[in-house]
Design an enzyme around this catalytic site. Structure first.
Site, PDB file in Angstrom:
ATOM      1  N   ASP A 176       0.866  -1.168   0.000  1.00  0.00           N
ATOM      2  CA  ASP A 176       0.000   0.000   0.000  1.00  0.00           C
ATOM      3  C   ASP A 176       0.911   1.229   0.000  1.00  0.00           C
ATOM      4  OD1 ASP A 176      -3.189   0.656   1.650  1.00  0.00           O
ATOM      5  OD2 ASP A 176      -2.091   1.744   0.099  1.00  0.00           O
TER       6      ASP A 176
HETATM    7  C1  GLC Z   1      -4.256   4.033  -0.062  1.00  0.00           C
HETATM    8  C2  GLC Z   1      -5.262   3.033   0.315  1.00  0.00           C
HETATM    9  C3  GLC Z   1      -5.403   1.950  -0.724  1.00  0.00           C
HETATM   10  C4  GLC Z   1      -5.383   2.577  -2.115  1.00  0.00           C
HETATM   11  C5  GLC Z   1      -4.002   3.207  -2.302  1.00  0.00           C
HETATM   12  C6  GLC Z   1      -3.839   3.826  -3.676  1.00  0.00           C
HETATM   13  O1  GLC Z   1      -3.780   4.795   0.947  1.00  0.00           O
HETATM   14  O2  GLC Z   1      -5.026   2.413   1.580  1.00  0.00           O
HETATM   15  O3  GLC Z   1      -6.622   1.261  -0.466  1.00  0.00           O
HETATM   16  O4  GLC Z   1      -5.615   1.582  -3.098  1.00  0.00           O
HETATM   17  O5  GLC Z   1      -3.788   4.215  -1.333  1.00  0.00           O
HETATM   18  O6  GLC Z   1      -4.717   4.901  -3.820  1.00  0.00           O
END
Ligand code: GLC
Length: 725
Positions: free
Chosen positions: A264
């Site tokens: 993430d």
């Molecule tokens: C984030 C989220 C994740 C998301 C990623 C990209 O902070 O936790 O669910 O897909 O960023 O946007």
């Protein structure tokens, strides 16, 4: 098994090019279709080469923009390795569907599948290759804002929905141009942060993790999700992103996941704050060792892997393994044949926000809305004189979080829809979501006084749902409760519509409302769907995928809880006996239980029969259910089958959902259905962390929610030993 293309390219790659594939950049590294030498590149002290050797980018979409970036990128790529475009297409691309928690309320995997298929088709036309969805984290704490992204508190419902979502996004493999790769997230157990506080510690036993939290991820991986995303939280004492037990042993080994594991956002870098990595170099080593293939935006891989690779063969091998998985994903997407993968402005024009897609979204919204209360005031006659009030009554903000490509300005409001459906509608805002002025309040009271019926649309703005929106309170803002009380004092039917991405404490709302419709954030066609329900054109059928508490002090609250050693008995004894597992200032039960939702029709489960009360190891449990529609209108509902194991090697939930089915009944129809449950349905997690179906006494329960059920005993004699007694 690595593709030939991947193996061939790997042999020609330099170490810099290999490490590049492991890096994901945000869209702002590209400006006007080309690499931007200012902004984030400078901020993170990276080189232009980092951009032109990167493996993927997130947050760029649109046929023209993707074409521009990909064309420029390939010009600068020595080996012509196409860039992968990833994005959060969670509950729709531009046609926005109800939030996933609302899709959970449909108890209809076909609806989830159709959402994902429409979202895939629209976003593929816009150049998206991978979506960061489905999110399948089990959730039991509505203080956490991201419950809106989940399908709720039940492992079985979440597993069914996870599979449907992956199949909808990906279609049948190999991927065609109308489908995109799914990335199931967040691995793992991000939905259990202590106190519901965002990014907080997760500390649950492996036994509970395996029995309740792991199944939905496993279902998505079994459905061949091509990617998995790591979660921010710790699990078993180690941040998930650096957790070898979680990623190597459970994900790769046990679940046999062969796809791409992406971190993430900056989750690799966050292992420093967690106190498990001393610095970014250590963070890179730990995450690569755990098997994280792509580093989303921490730059640990960009900055330190080359040094590590020059130091030892083992790191080189890990890098090669990751590169091959990423190249194989690009092969699966057909990017080496067509780096543009069929994106086109023409396809965008014919696909995005098409009337067919909007119709699918409207039907999903109709199925997701939950009728929580109705003192015979709904449905409304279209010639009624309606006063429409509340902060949610005239806004396009019906899309909810993670709808970044959706446009609230293009979304019709509830007032827009009411005007075209009711003969007489007066509108007054009455108050803001968190603001109140007496002039607006008086205006709302005035039109309420002159009306036959009042519809108040309340709740939270969608900005107060989703990531980084944890709350300590679950009641409506006091300004909105003031409005409702003033309207209730008019002694007119007061129908309260609730816009929310999480269970709220609706105790005070129920006390003053004649009816309550839970609309969630219903998406692009949500206003039309709500109007169809309020006018009775559609009979509500949604059921709660999460328990709604009567007070935030009860949280976490969920139906599949354990009995404890001092359970309440739901009799007068509960008040007599102080020493029970209960509160002294509130009931244990939620205000509205899991699986609950009313219909305009009078529906009842009339009979439950167990056809084979003793089940041996070659049988399935067979259950006959009779359900009747006592009304002269047709209705759809969700029949729910639960079971309870009276005695287990480990404690057993008081009930567990084992089967559900949406059923449509004609007026006055009685239907008999036969439910067949394989023995494996009744497996339980043993203390040795193995699944087992245990012999013994069980109860099967059937109802239209988790509370009001008919029940019958049955026995499992599968392990033969009982047969020898
Ligand atoms: C984030 C989220 C994740 C998301 C990623 C990209 O902070 O936790 O669910 O897909 O960023 O946007």
């Amino acid at each position: 098994m690595a593709s030939q293309i991947a193996k061939t390219i790997l042999e020609e790659m330099t170490i810099q090019e290999k490490i590049g594939q492991l890096i994901q950049l945000s869209g702002d590294f590209f400006q006007n279709g080309t690499a931007a030498i200012t902004g984030p590149l400078k901020e993170h002290h990276l080189s232009l080469e980092t951009i032109y050797t990167a493996g993927s980018v997130l947050g760029i979409s649109g046929a023209e923009r993707v074409r521009q970036v990909q064309t420029d990128f390939l010009k600068h790529s020595r080996l012509k390795i196409p860039l992968l475009f990833m994005a959060d297409v969670v509950h729709g691309y531009q046609t926005i569907f109800p939030i996933p928690l609302a899709l959970g309320a449909t108890f209809d995997p076909q609806t989830m599948h159709d959402m994902a298929a429409v979202a895939a088709k629209e976003s593929a036309a816009g150049g998206v290759h991978v979506t960061f969805a489905p999110m399948v984290d089990l959730v039991r704490d509505p203080r956490w804002g991201r419950v809106m992204e989940s399908t709720g508190e039940d492992p079985y419902l979440n597993s069914v929905m996870a599979k449907a979502a992956v199949n909808g996004f990906q279609g049948k493999l190999p991927l065609d141009a109308n489908h995109i790769a799914a990335c199931v997230k967040h691995f793992a157990a991000y939905g259990a942060p202590e106190a519901g506080r965002e990014y907080n510690t997760v500390d649950i036993s492996e036994w509970r993790f395996r029995e309740q939290y792991l199944p939905a991820y496993a279902a998505a991986i079994e459905a061949e999700s091509l990617l998995v995303m790591t979660s921010f939280n710790t699990l078993f004492g180690i941040p998930a992103t650096a957790n070898q037990k979680l990623m190597r042993d459970i994900l790769r080994q046990e679940l046999d996941f062969k796809g791409v594991l992406i971190s993430d956002w900056d989750a690799i870098g966050e292992t420093i704050a967690h106190g498990v990595a001393g610095n970014l170099e250590a963070a890179a080593d730990l995450s690569l060792e755990a098997g994280v293939d792509i580093d989303m935006m921490s730059f640990a891989y960009a900055k330190y892997l080359e040094k590590a690779a020059n130091l030892d063969e083992h790191t080189k091998l890990l890098i090669d393994e990751a590169v091959v998985r990423i190249l194989d994903l690009k092969v699966a997407l057909g990017l080496f044949e067509d780096p543009y993968r069929g994106l086109s402005v023409e396809r965008e024009a014919t696909t995005i926000l098409s009337s067919d897609n909007l119709h699918v979204a409207e039907q999903a919204a109709e199925k997701s809305m939950v009728l929580l209360k109705n003192e015979s005031v709904l449905p409304l006659a279209t010639d009624a004189k309606v006063a429409l009030v509340g902060p949610g009554a005239h806004t396009g903000d019906l899309l909810g979080s993670w709808s970044w490509q959706g446009d609230p300005q293009k979304t019709s409001s509830i007032y827009d829809e009411f005007k075209s459906r009711f003969k007489s509608v007066e509108y007054a805002k009455g108050c803001g979501f968190h603001a109140l002025n007496y002039q607006e309040l008086d205006q709302a009271v005035m039109i309420g006084r002159d009306s036959d019926v009042i519809v108040a649309v309340v709740g939270l703005p969608s900005s107060e749902t989703g990531e980084a929106t944890s709350l300590t309170q679950l009641t409506l803002p006091t300004e909105q409760l003031t409005l409702l009380k003033q309207l209730a004092a008019l002694n007119k039917p007061l129908i309260t519509v609730v816009l929310t991405g999480r269970p709220l404490d609706l105790t005070a709302v129920a006390a003053v409302s004649s009816a309550i419709v839970l609309a969630w954030y219903p998406g692009s066609r949500g206003a039309a769907a709500l109007t169809n329900i309020l006018t009775g054109e559609v009979n509500p059928s949604g059921k709660l995928p999460m328990s709604f508490p009567r007070h935030v002090g009860q949280v976490p609250i969920y139906y599949n809880h354990y009995n404890t050693g001092r359970p309440i008995s739901q009799t007068a004894d509960d008040d007599e006996n102080k020493y029970l597992s209960k509160y002294v200032d509130a009931k244990n039960e939620p205000l509205y239980p899991f699986g609950y939702g009313l219909s305009y029709a009078d529906l009842a489960v009339e009979q439950l029969k167990v056809l084979n009360p003793i089940v041996n190891d070659s049988q399935n449990l067979q259950v006959g259910v009779t359900i009747t529609n006592h009304s002269t209108i047709s209705a759809t509902t969700v029949i729910q089958v639960y079971s309870h194991q009276l005695v287990g090697q480990t404690v057993r939930p008081v009930k567990e959902l084992k089967y559900f089915e949406r059923l449509s009944l004609a007026p006055l129809e009685t239907r008999d259905i036969l439910v067949t449950l394989p023995l494996m349905t009744f497996r339980s997690m043993q203390s040795n962390l193995q699944w087992q179906v245990e012999d013994g006494d069980y109860t099967v329960m059937v109802g239209l929610d988790s509370d009001n059920v008919l029940q019958q005993p049955f026995e499992i004699r599968a392990n033969n030993k009982r047969g020898q007694e």
